[in-house]
Enzyme design. Structure first.
Site, PDB file in Angstrom:
ATOM      1  CG  HIS A 165      -1.814   1.199   1.335  1.00 30.88           C
ATOM      2  ND1 HIS A 165      -3.174   1.087   1.538  1.00 30.88           N
ATOM      3  CD2 HIS A 165      -1.579   2.515   1.244  1.00 30.88           C
ATOM      4  CE1 HIS A 165      -3.717   2.283   1.571  1.00 30.88           C
ATOM      5  NE2 HIS A 165      -2.765   3.186   1.401  1.00 30.88           N
ATOM      6  CG  HIS A 225      -9.744   4.354   3.623  1.00 22.77           C
ATOM      7  ND1 HIS A 225      -8.529   4.985   3.702  1.00 22.77           N
ATOM      8  CD2 HIS A 225     -10.460   4.801   4.681  1.00 22.77           C
ATOM      9  CE1 HIS A 225      -8.516   5.780   4.755  1.00 22.77           C
ATOM     10  NE2 HIS A 225      -9.674   5.700   5.367  1.00 22.77           N
ATOM     11  CE  LYS A 279      -7.989   1.973  -0.442  1.00 21.51           C
ATOM     12  NZ  LYS A 279      -6.724   2.431   0.082  1.00 21.51           N
ATOM     13  CG  HIS A 332       0.024  15.144   2.378  1.00 26.58           C
ATOM     14  ND1 HIS A 332      -0.880  15.412   1.382  1.00 26.58           N
ATOM     15  CD2 HIS A 332      -0.407  13.997   2.965  1.00 26.58           C
ATOM     16  CE1 HIS A 332      -1.828  14.488   1.363  1.00 26.58           C
ATOM     17  NE2 HIS A 332      -1.562  13.603   2.311  1.00 26.58           N
ATOM     18  CG  ASN A 357      -5.131   8.544  -2.957  1.00 25.37           C
ATOM     19  OD1 ASN A 357      -4.089   8.034  -3.351  1.00 25.37           O
ATOM     20  ND2 ASN A 357      -5.212   9.163  -1.788  1.00 25.37           N
ATOM     21  CB  ALA A 406      -4.822  12.458   6.692  1.00 27.61           C
ATOM     22  CG  HIS A 463      -4.663   2.071   5.866  1.00 27.21           C
ATOM     23  ND1 HIS A 463      -5.996   1.977   6.128  1.00 27.21           N
ATOM     24  CD2 HIS A 463      -4.562   2.804   4.741  1.00 27.21           C
ATOM     25  CE1 HIS A 463      -6.666   2.618   5.205  1.00 27.21           C
ATOM     26  NE2 HIS A 463      -5.826   3.122   4.348  1.00 27.21           N
ATOM     27  CG  HIS A 519      -0.794   7.115  -0.810  1.00 28.15           C
ATOM     28  ND1 HIS A 519      -2.039   7.256  -1.392  1.00 28.15           N
ATOM     29  CD2 HIS A 519      -0.992   6.437   0.342  1.00 28.15           C
ATOM     30  CE1 HIS A 519      -2.961   6.706  -0.602  1.00 28.15           C
ATOM     31  NE2 HIS A 519      -2.345   6.199   0.456  1.00 28.15           N
ATOM     32  CG  LEU A 520       4.765   5.580  -5.753  1.00 28.86           C
ATOM     33  CD1 LEU A 520       5.119   4.743  -6.988  1.00 28.86           C
ATOM     34  CD2 LEU A 520       6.035   5.913  -4.970  1.00 28.86           C
ATOM     35  NE  ARG A 521       0.588  11.957  -1.965  1.00 25.41           N
ATOM     36  CZ  ARG A 521      -0.395  11.508  -1.218  1.00 25.41           C
ATOM     37  NH1 ARG A 521      -1.407  10.827  -1.743  1.00 25.41           N
ATOM     38  NH2 ARG A 521      -0.404  11.715   0.088  1.00 25.41           N
ATOM     39  CG  LEU A 564      -7.555  10.254   7.935  1.00 27.02           C
ATOM     40  CD1 LEU A 564      -8.400  10.986   6.904  1.00 27.02           C
ATOM     41  CD2 LEU A 564      -8.340  10.025   9.231  1.00 27.02           C
ATOM     42  CG  ASP A 588      -1.448   4.772   4.199  1.00 25.62           C
ATOM     43  OD1 ASP A 588      -1.537   5.240   3.061  1.00 25.62           O
ATOM     44  OD2 ASP A 588      -2.214   5.092   5.136  1.00 25.62           O
TER      45      ASP A 588
HETATM   46  C1  NCD Z   1      -3.527   9.009   2.350  1.00 25.15           C
HETATM   47  C2  NCD Z   1      -3.129  10.076   1.342  1.00 25.15           C
HETATM   48  O1  NCD Z   1      -2.593  11.103   1.753  1.00 25.15           O
HETATM   49  O2  NCD Z   1      -3.322   9.863   0.138  1.00 25.15           O
HETATM   50  N1  NCD Z   1      -3.506   9.579   3.662  1.00 25.15           N
HETATM   51  C3  NCD Z   1      -3.378   8.902   4.819  1.00 25.15           C
HETATM   52  O3  NCD Z   1      -3.495   9.526   5.878  1.00 25.15           O
HETATM   53  N2  NCD Z   1      -3.128   7.620   4.844  1.00 25.15           N
HETATM   54  C4  NCD Z   1      -4.847   8.449   1.989  1.00 25.15           C
HETATM   55  C5  NCD Z   1      -5.187   7.183   2.727  1.00 25.15           C
HETATM   56  O4  NCD Z   1      -4.604   6.136   2.481  1.00 25.15           O
HETATM   57  O5  NCD Z   1      -6.092   7.234   3.571  1.00 25.15           O
HETATM   58 ZN    ZN Z   2      -3.171   5.115   1.894  1.00 26.44          ZN
END
Ligand code: NCD
Ligand code: ZN
Length: 343
Positions: free
Chosen positions: A14, A137, A100, A252, A42, A264, A175, A16-18, A220, A248
């Site tokens: 899991h 999620h 997802k 940011h 996302n 988050a 998560h 997030h690479l943006r 989150l 996860d």
């Molecule tokens: C994630 C995000 O920033 O994309 N944020 C997080 O707090 N984990 C989204 C997510 O997985 O809930």
């Molecule tokens: Zn996530």
């Protein structure tokens, strides 16, 4: 005292690479330690179709540092309009490895998520038929439900009904943050697993709120009370095949985190392995580290474990406290203790 640990190369189930500059800045940190990762969809706008996933995959491959050995495992973002045929096609091509489910409004960029779960039943049926797993999620979004109860309520109101309606659907609770979720996962003999993040093994809600508010620990699902953290440690370090690593890691910029209404997410990609080695060592479970990081995940996803190995040495690692990106600095998760394993 053990001086080195050799394990199969880990995967991150899991991540997030943006996109764009942020993708280029964070990707090398995951590609250094991980062979594969389940890539969260996302983005803005979200990765909804097979064509969008293929294009995103190309952008990730183009952003990889030279010589990196890293495979992004793509996912689709489930909406009420998702086309089951498009999902099946992307799966048959070997492009996507999961779909997802974000309840609408649950977290960062989840506005196009699902409100009416009946509307996605045809997609879930098709996924069950073709063996494509659903990542969830696991939080309800109802404003009257206390944020610390949203995961437990999700199990009763959403997840359990989905699993009863689609008994052959393979599901990953992502998560997880509660003993309730760990127990629920253990209650199933097959077809259900959970990912656990690095930070939820380390922090509880006091780290966020006691003695001053610490936005870099806000993610989150939000970290819960200490009893839950301890339950997650037991699940993660047990070797139980139903639990595996999904960091996860969710970057940011500091500018986006340090706000009256901050984002988050914890950015853990650079130091996750150092932290995990220490967590498993502290719990007397170094022998189970490989199961959590490198074996249980591929087994659930029906993929072979990685053949290459990494060796971690007992040596203070040199992790940055933040990384620079063209959008601004991104703070690296601070576990609050000195690290002594280098990957
Ligand atoms: C994630 C995000 O920033 O994309 N944020 C997080 O707090 N984990 C989204 C997510 O997985 O809930
Ligand atoms: Zn996530």
């Amino acid at each position: 005292m053990t001086q080195s640990i050799t394990i199969r190369r880990p995967d991150d189930w899991h991540l997030h690479l943006r996109d764009g500059d942020m993708l280029r800045a964070v990707l090398p940190h995951s590609a250094r330690d991980f062979a594969r990762a389940i890539i969260m969809p996302n983005l803005v706008p979200p990765v909804v179709t097979g064509a969008q996933a293929a294009a995103y995959r190309e952008r990730i491959m183009a952003a990889l540092p030279e010589g990196a050995d890293f495979t992004p495992l793509m996912t689709l973002y489930l909406t009420e309009d998702t086309d089951p045929d498009d999902v099946a096609r992307a799966h048959a091509e070997g492009l996507i490895h999961a779909v997802k489910l974000y309840p609408a409004g649950a977290t960062t960029n989840s506005a196009s998520g699902v409100s009416n779960f009946d509307k996605v039943a045809p997609v879930l049926d098709r996924m069950a038929e073709i063996g494509l797993p659903l990542c969830t999620h696991g939080e309800v979004t109802d404003s009257e439900i206390d944020i610390f109860d949203r995961e437990a309520v999700f199990i009763d109101r959403v997840l359990d009904p989905i699993r009863r309606a689609h008994p052959n659907l393979r599901v990953i609770m992502e998560h997880i943050t509660t003993a309730d979720a760990a127990d629920y996962v253990r209650s199933a003999d097959s077809g259900l697993a959970a990912t656990i993040t690095t930070h939820h093994l380390v922090i509880n809600r006091n780290h966020i709120l006691a003695g001053g508010i610490r936005p870099h620990y806000y993610c989150l699902p939000v970290a819960k009370r200490e009893t839950h953290r301890l339950a997650l440690r037991v699940a993660a370090t047990s070797g139980d095949a139903r639990f595996f690593l999904g960091t996860d890691s969710a970057p940011h910029t500091d500018g986006a985190k340090l706000q009256p209404c901050g984002c988050a997410g914890c950015f853990t990609a650079p130091n996750t392995l150092s932290i995990l080695a220490q967590v498993f060592e502290d719990d007397g479970a170094l022998d189970n580290l490989e199961a959590f990081t490198s074996l249980n995940g591929p087994a659930f996803y029906g993929l072979p474990p990685n053949e290459t190995r990494i060796t971690m040495r007992r040596e203070a690692p040199q992790h940055p406290s933040s990384i620079d990106t063209p959008d601004g600095p991104v703070t690296v998760f601070d576990p609050g203790f000195d690290l002594h394993w280098t990957s």
